[in-house]
Design a protein around this motif. Structure first.
Motif, PDB file in Angstrom:
ATOM      1  N   TYR A   1       0.836  -1.210   0.000  1.00  0.00           N
ATOM      2  CA  TYR A   1       0.000   0.000   0.000  1.00  0.00           C
ATOM      3  C   TYR A   1       0.867   1.255   0.000  1.00  0.00           C
ATOM      4  O   TYR A   1       0.646   2.181  -0.802  1.00  0.00           O
ATOM      5  CB  TYR A   1      -0.923  -0.022   1.215  1.00  0.00           C
ATOM      6  N   CYS A   2       1.870   1.300   0.873  1.00  0.00           N
ATOM      7  CA  CYS A   2       2.718   2.490   0.964  1.00  0.00           C
ATOM      8  C   CYS A   2       3.517   2.718  -0.310  1.00  0.00           C
ATOM      9  O   CYS A   2       3.668   3.861  -0.767  1.00  0.00           O
ATOM     10  CB  CYS A   2       3.654   2.375   2.165  1.00  0.00           C
ATOM     11  N   LEU A   3       4.029   1.650  -0.914  1.00  0.00           N
ATOM     12  CA  LEU A   3       4.751   1.800  -2.176  1.00  0.00           C
ATOM     13  C   LEU A   3       3.847   2.394  -3.252  1.00  0.00           C
ATOM     14  O   LEU A   3       4.279   3.241  -4.047  1.00  0.00           O
ATOM     15  CB  LEU A   3       5.301   0.448  -2.634  1.00  0.00           C
TER      16      LEU A   3
ATOM     17  N   GLY B   1       4.671  10.814  -5.667  1.00  0.00           N
ATOM     18  CA  GLY B   1       6.033  11.213  -5.961  1.00  0.00           C
ATOM     19  C   GLY B   1       6.920  11.306  -4.736  1.00  0.00           C
ATOM     20  O   GLY B   1       7.870  12.096  -4.703  1.00  0.00           O
ATOM     21  N   THR B   2       6.643  10.497  -3.726  1.00  0.00           N
ATOM     22  CA  THR B   2       7.417  10.519  -2.486  1.00  0.00           C
ATOM     23  C   THR B   2       8.706   9.711  -2.642  1.00  0.00           C
ATOM     24  O   THR B   2       8.666   8.564  -3.089  1.00  0.00           O
ATOM     25  CB  THR B   2       6.597   9.930  -1.319  1.00  0.00           C
ATOM     26  N   GLU B   3       9.834  10.301  -2.244  1.00  0.00           N
ATOM     27  CA  GLU B   3      11.115   9.607  -2.257  1.00  0.00           C
ATOM     28  C   GLU B   3      11.377   9.006  -0.877  1.00  0.00           C
ATOM     29  O   GLU B   3      11.358   9.717   0.128  1.00  0.00           O
ATOM     30  CB  GLU B   3      12.246  10.572  -2.620  1.00  0.00           C
TER      31      GLU B   3
ATOM     32  N   VAL C   1       5.417   2.930   7.448  1.00  0.00           N
ATOM     33  CA  VAL C   1       4.561   4.115   7.409  1.00  0.00           C
ATOM     34  C   VAL C   1       4.758   4.794   6.060  1.00  0.00           C
ATOM     35  O   VAL C   1       5.782   4.598   5.402  1.00  0.00           O
ATOM     36  CB  VAL C   1       4.897   5.097   8.554  1.00  0.00           C
ATOM     37  N   PRO C   2       3.784   5.584   5.600  1.00  0.00           N
ATOM     38  CA  PRO C   2       3.954   6.271   4.322  1.00  0.00           C
ATOM     39  C   PRO C   2       5.218   7.136   4.324  1.00  0.00           C
ATOM     40  O   PRO C   2       5.425   7.953   5.213  1.00  0.00           O
ATOM     41  CB  PRO C   2       2.687   7.127   4.210  1.00  0.00           C
ATOM     42  N   GLY C   3       6.070   6.906   3.359  1.00  0.00           N
ATOM     43  CA  GLY C   3       7.298   7.672   3.241  1.00  0.00           C
ATOM     44  C   GLY C   3       8.493   7.093   3.955  1.00  0.00           C
ATOM     45  O   GLY C   3       9.609   7.579   3.793  1.00  0.00           O
ATOM     46  N   GLY C   4       8.293   6.040   4.771  1.00  0.00           N
ATOM     47  CA  GLY C   4       9.442   5.520   5.502  1.00  0.00           C
ATOM     48  C   GLY C   4       9.117   4.394   6.441  1.00  0.00           C
ATOM     49  O   GLY C   4       8.297   3.524   6.151  1.00  0.00           O
ATOM     50  N   VAL C   5       9.749   4.431   7.617  1.00  0.00           N
ATOM     51  CA  VAL C   5       9.670   3.329   8.569  1.00  0.00           C
ATOM     52  C   VAL C   5       9.851   3.878   9.975  1.00  0.00           C
ATOM     53  O   VAL C   5      10.446   4.948  10.172  1.00  0.00           O
ATOM     54  CB  VAL C   5      10.761   2.270   8.244  1.00  0.00           C
ATOM     55  N   ALA C   6       9.324   3.152  10.966  1.00  0.00           N
ATOM     56  CA  ALA C   6       9.495   3.518  12.377  1.00  0.00           C
ATOM     57  C   ALA C   6       9.948   2.284  13.140  1.00  0.00           C
ATOM     58  O   ALA C   6       9.238   1.276  13.167  1.00  0.00           O
ATOM     59  CB  ALA C   6       8.187   4.069  12.956  1.00  0.00           C
ATOM     60  N   LEU C   7      11.118   2.356  13.743  1.00  0.00           N
ATOM     61  CA  LEU C   7      11.685   1.234  14.490  1.00  0.00           C
ATOM     62  C   LEU C   7      11.884   1.628  15.941  1.00  0.00           C
ATOM     63  O   LEU C   7      12.320   2.744  16.248  1.00  0.00           O
ATOM     64  CB  LEU C   7      13.039   0.816  13.905  1.00  0.00           C
TER      65      LEU C   7
ATOM     66  N   GLY D   1       0.097  18.035  -5.171  1.00  0.00           N
ATOM     67  CA  GLY D   1      -0.161  17.795  -6.581  1.00  0.00           C
ATOM     68  C   GLY D   1       0.944  17.084  -7.317  1.00  0.00           C
ATOM     69  O   GLY D   1       0.824  16.824  -8.514  1.00  0.00           O
ATOM     70  N   ALA D   2       2.052  16.751  -6.615  1.00  0.00           N
ATOM     71  CA  ALA D   2       3.154  16.050  -7.276  1.00  0.00           C
ATOM     72  C   ALA D   2       2.778  14.586  -7.497  1.00  0.00           C
ATOM     73  O   ALA D   2       1.895  14.047  -6.846  1.00  0.00           O
ATOM     74  CB  ALA D   2       4.418  16.151  -6.435  1.00  0.00           C
ATOM     75  N   GLY D   3       3.509  13.956  -8.407  1.00  0.00           N
ATOM     76  CA  GLY D   3       3.283  12.538  -8.643  1.00  0.00           C
ATOM     77  C   GLY D   3       2.233  12.292  -9.703  1.00  0.00           C
ATOM     78  O   GLY D   3       1.455  13.179 -10.076  1.00  0.00           O
TER      79      GLY D   3
END
Length: 493
Positions: free
Chosen positions: A212-214, A221-223, A289-295, A420-422
């Motif tokens: 889902y996050c990918l 357009g999230t890096e 999480v959207p855009g990354g990870v939480a550890l 509006g990106a992506g």
């Protein structure tokens, strides 16, 4: 690389045939109701290198129909039946036009994904009982199992046609608890969609959340930082290990070796506690999480090595026990050709000689090139047991590599994209522990979720279970069913 092609309904079969013969597989079909009418998206994927091709077909609202692809792809035929049941879109000349998702007490003409569907009307016996194929002859009788089962699994009905103890035919009837998951996504923010994705199948929280996050990240357009991608891969392997260990033990239990099962569940409990230390949840929720990870922490190498030795000892004891090994060997063989024709994924496919793995075909980080994918050709319970055991070793080695250089506790999240990106649509492909998960996302102009289509590998693998059980015996069913271990919840969205 993802490309999109506007295609007419008349051109669809030829374009699909070219992709399928060119080495692509059909990953999903998603229908959309919008201001421009009805649109159907076909996603074909191949790799390596990672290639994703979408065919978009616009349909006339007054005649929502298109030519079937069932003659080209078994999976396409099932997606089409699902689409007809939920959207009312008719696949013309489908060889098996009866209902798939909607049971026969669902009213005729009510399609839950239609924008004007409204609340569900009263259910009743509208079209009679399900038309199970009757197998007749001297000594033939039927055994019905389910839909309610012992334990916590969701409902599913299995109808056996049997002579003596030999299974002549098995029909699996699912979709008893349609939850409307795809509809529940609509209108949510991308952040609010994550908890729903994590719960599509409780044992695959990381796999579905990551797919889902990918998809959301591609749409916006999230890096995602490299460190976050490595941490996501680590969580995916942790999820693979604790599920595979549980299956190894339960397969031993179904072969009559309860002590080995107890030992395997003891190890799984250690892994679940490790999961909680890593993300704060025993099933690893909250890590992706959207855009990354939480550890919250990282697994200790020595602890993982000890767990790996424990698992290998359990596996060696199982394979060295003549009763267990004999019970696994030659039981419920799924031949390579059958697995390929059905479109099987994950360990079911790899146990039948098909080396399919999204970590290599569709990598989201750079670990795929070093990945050693276990493949067996026996196609029996033993092969599915061995693939799991060998995948655990691979996952443990990967976790050690991926953890090197990571730090915790910390959250690693990429910068928010500008509004509006992506491209506003995105696809996520992830090798979950059962196999490849595909999720496609479309965003509304305000950034909320307009459409989310998740596909679990169980959707592809369920039809293979009756095939593997043909000409086996009724007592083989529990053992074979566990060797497939498919999700009811992720199949019946």
């Amino acid at each position: 690389m993802r490309t999109t092609h506007e295609t007419s309904a008349a051109e669809l079969p030829q374009r699909a045939a070219e992709l399928l013969t060119g080495g692509h597989r059909l990953a999903l079909i998603a229908a959309h109701y919008g201001e421009g009418g009805i649109r159907v998206v076909y996603l074909f994927v191949a790799g390596p290198p990672d290639v994703r091709t979408e065919l978009h077909i616009q349909l006339a609202p007054e005649r929502p129909e298109l030519p079937t692809l069932a003659h080209l792809s078994f999976a396409a035929g099932r997606f089409e039946r699902e689409m007809r049941d939920l959207f009312g879109i008719v696949p013309l000349d489908h060889p098996l036009p009866r209902r798939l998702v909607r049971h026969f007490h669902w009213p005729r003409g009510w399609y839950p994904m239609h924008p004007d569907a409204g609340p569900p009307p009263a259910f009743g016996e509208q079209e009679g009982p399900y038309p199970f194929l009757q197998v007749e002859g001297d000594g033939v009788y039927e055994i019905g199992v389910g839909p309610v089962h012992a334990g916590l699994i969701e409902p599913g009905h299995f109808r056996f046609s049997v002579v003596g103890e030999t299974i002549l035919k098995l029909k699996a009837r699912l979709w008893f608890t349609h939850k409307g998951v795809e509809k529940l996504f609509q209108g949510r923010t991308t952040a609010a969609g994550l908890p729903l994705a994590e719960r599509i199948s409780g044992d695959t929280a990381v796999g579905h959340a990551l797919a889902y996050c990918l998809a959301v990240e591609e749409a916006t357009g999230t890096e995602v930082p490299v460190e976050a991608r490595r941490a996501r891969a680590l969580l995916l392997e942790l999820e693979r290990i604790h599920n595979h260990v549980a299956d190894l033990g339960m397969l031993c239990n179904d072969a009559g070796h309860g002590i080995l099962n107890a030992q395997a569940q003891r190890v799984r409990e250690q892994l679940l506690r490790l999961n909680r230390e890593t993300t704060g949840h025993r099933l690893l929720r909250g890590g992706v999480v959207p855009g990354g990870v939480a550890l919250q922490s990282l697994p200790e190498v020595q602890r993982l090595k000890a767990i790996g030795e424990d698992i290998r000892e359990i596996t060696d004891l199982a394979l060295g026990h003549s009763t267990v090994r004999d019970r696994f060997t030659g039981t419920a063989v799924l031949k390579t050709d059958a697995a390929r024709e059905i479109g099987c994924l994950g360990y079911v496919a790899r146990a039948s000689g098909l080396a399919n793995d999204a970590r290599i075909a569709h990598p989201f980080t750079d670990y795929g090139a070093q990945l050693d994918i276990p493949v067996h050709t026996g196609g029996d319970v033993l092969a599915r047991f061995l693939v799991r055991a060998e995948e655990i070793d691979t996952s443990l080695a990967l976790i050690e590599q991926l953890a090197d250089g990571l730090t915790a506790p910390r959250a690693v999240v990429g910068p928010s994209p500008r509004p509006g990106a992506g491209p506003r649509t995105g696809v996520g492909l992830v090798e979950g522990w059962r196999g490849t998960i595909a999720t496609r996302v479309e965003l509304a102009p305000d950034g909320t979720l307009a459409r989310v289509k998740p596909v679990d590998p169980s959707f592809f693998n369920w039809p293979a279970l009756p095939v593997a059980l043909t000409d086996t015996i009724v007592p083989d069913f529990p053992l074979t069913n566990k060797s497939f271990n498919l999700s009811y919840a992720a199949n019946d969205l």
